[in-house]
Scaffold this active site. Sequence first.
Site, PDB file in Angstrom:
ATOM      1  N   ALA A   1      58.374  37.143  -4.147  1.00 28.32           N
ATOM      2  CA  ALA A   1      57.398  38.175  -3.771  1.00 28.32           C
ATOM      3  C   ALA A   1      58.076  39.533  -3.856  1.00 28.32           C
ATOM      4  O   ALA A   1      59.263  39.671  -3.537  1.00 28.32           O
ATOM      5  CB  ALA A   1      56.842  37.934  -2.369  1.00 28.32           C
ATOM      6  N   GLU A   2      57.298  40.540  -4.278  1.00 27.26           N
ATOM      7  CA  GLU A   2      57.831  41.880  -4.534  1.00 27.26           C
ATOM      8  C   GLU A   2      58.553  42.458  -3.326  1.00 27.26           C
ATOM      9  O   GLU A   2      59.505  43.230  -3.467  1.00 27.26           O
ATOM     10  CB  GLU A   2      56.685  42.844  -4.906  1.00 27.26           C
ATOM     11  CG  GLU A   2      56.004  42.554  -6.209  1.00 27.26           C
ATOM     12  CD  GLU A   2      54.782  41.664  -6.021  1.00 27.26           C
ATOM     13  OE1 GLU A   2      54.911  40.568  -5.433  1.00 27.26           O
ATOM     14  OE2 GLU A   2      53.705  42.066  -6.483  1.00 27.26           O
ATOM     15  N   ASN A   3      58.070  42.125  -2.122  1.00 21.18           N
ATOM     16  CA  ASN A   3      58.661  42.704  -0.917  1.00 21.18           C
ATOM     17  C   ASN A   3      60.007  42.085  -0.543  1.00 21.18           C
ATOM     18  O   ASN A   3      60.468  42.258   0.584  1.00 21.18           O
ATOM     19  CB  ASN A   3      57.670  42.636   0.251  1.00 21.18           C
ATOM     20  CG  ASN A   3      57.056  41.268   0.429  1.00 21.18           C
ATOM     21  OD1 ASN A   3      56.809  40.569  -0.536  1.00 21.18           O
ATOM     22  ND2 ASN A   3      56.814  40.876   1.660  1.00 21.18           N
TER      23      ASN A   3
ATOM     24  N   SER B   1      64.739  43.290  -5.734  1.00 23.26           N
ATOM     25  CA  SER B   1      63.541  42.510  -6.030  1.00 23.26           C
ATOM     26  C   SER B   1      63.030  42.802  -7.442  1.00 23.26           C
ATOM     27  O   SER B   1      62.620  41.898  -8.172  1.00 23.26           O
ATOM     28  CB  SER B   1      62.449  42.838  -5.007  1.00 23.26           C
ATOM     29  OG  SER B   1      61.332  42.015  -5.202  1.00 23.26           O
TER      30      SER B   1
END
Lengths: 227, 275
Positions: free
Chosen positions: A54-56, A96
């Site tokens: 996930a991007e976060n 990320s």
Amino acid sequence: MSDNLQAKEKLDRQTVALRVAKEFQDGNVVNLGIGIPMLASNFIPAGREVIFHAENGVLGFGEVTPSGEGDLDLVNAGGQTVKPQPGMCFFSHDESFAIVRGGYLDISVMGAYQVSEKGDLANYMVPEREVGTIGGAMDLAFGAKKLIIAMNHTTKDGEPRIVRKCSYLLTAPECVDLIVTDIAVIEVTDRGLVLKEVAPGWTPEDVQSLTEPTLTVDPDCHDIELV
Amino acid sequence: MPINKIVDSFDEAVADIEDGAVIMVGGFGTVVSTPSLLLEAVYRKGVKNLTTVSNSSGFGADVWKLQGAPFPEDMDILVRNERIKKAIVSAPVSALYVNNFEKLLRAGKVEIEMVPQGTLAERIRAAKAGLGGVYVPVGIGTVVEEEKEKKIIDGREYLLELPIKADFALIHAHKGDRWGNLVYRGTSRTFNPTMSGAARVTIAEVDEIVELGALDPECIVTPGVYVDRVVARPKVAPTQEGEITDHQALESKKRFENEIQESIRRAKERGMRDE
């Protein structure tokens, strides 16, 4: 759309997600966008181990927790709380996206407003608003090894979303590899769009009538396999 | 003399932020990743004409109150109080409702520079790392490439993306010590370590201050050298004046839902064809 087609049953969101998940190979690192793509995490084929990104800043998280039960410091990119699992790790935002751009992401799945016959993607400008959110979509579209689009085949008014040329602003040119819709599975190839699978009860001619560019029907074109 | 970056209050931590400053604000979208109390202090100080650098434009305290967040303020406190002149941002608007940033944008009250999320992170990191820019493939063939230098490297086309340096970086970490060493918690790390050091002054809001030596050197994420000030959140959230009740929060949720419907209705009137 003809009455004949309107009477035909389309796949629901869960079923589209199920078909998308069949693309996940053992050991793949996969990023799922908000909406139908995220549902695909519920349908990983048996015997395959898949790592979600996930991007976060998290790799290897588990399923979405029941409402109200999760830890707000453990969320997916849609802000839903998810379960921890062994092997999971956290990292900063620059790390990320190094993972995204650097070629470590096997599959990215996202939604779209339009996909062109060349695989151009338009999905960031909320069409009715004149303002949009780029977010991580551009990075994912440029960076993932394989980009799968999960969307409804047409707009609510029956207009094709698979078009010759995108009329909305592009997220990225020539980036889409596979389109999974509620009536078909279409591969983007050097020789144009190839129709691989159709929803039960639908014919290649039906799908073509709701698609702007000409589809090449794969000699092996068959009903969408869901098991 | 012992190094001591700990300051006693949030107001003291932001005392030298002036009108027109460029401020970076850490976090992703969730309020728990955001330096909520530093944002409140910036708002209290009354500064305006800020240039902000952040991933999103905030959801607003009422939304987070609904989820029971003890410190519910996010970027929206600067947005709704019209303190921002220009926003450098990746995710400015929501697909679900019309946020306050979108309202200001439509009213021509704020400028925007929208940046792909990974490019935003790397431009910030470039500033921190003393680089003059980075060549990025993302954005080629889209509006993002406009007016940027292009270069082909090993057969692939790239855009020159310039560093983003701020006057102040406001970040949120889980624990910090008097040297400014920081660790984070879960997915609330996000832009916080990326932004640390990318400003003239980096101010870290932490859940807890610990003794020097208490943080495992193998696990420190942000070396203290990037951090200028550390300020701790109170253990228990104070009852705030004008605190939002459950009733108000539900009213607010209804308002958002109405706005979504209204936006769809207007879109249909204008003949846009998508849902």
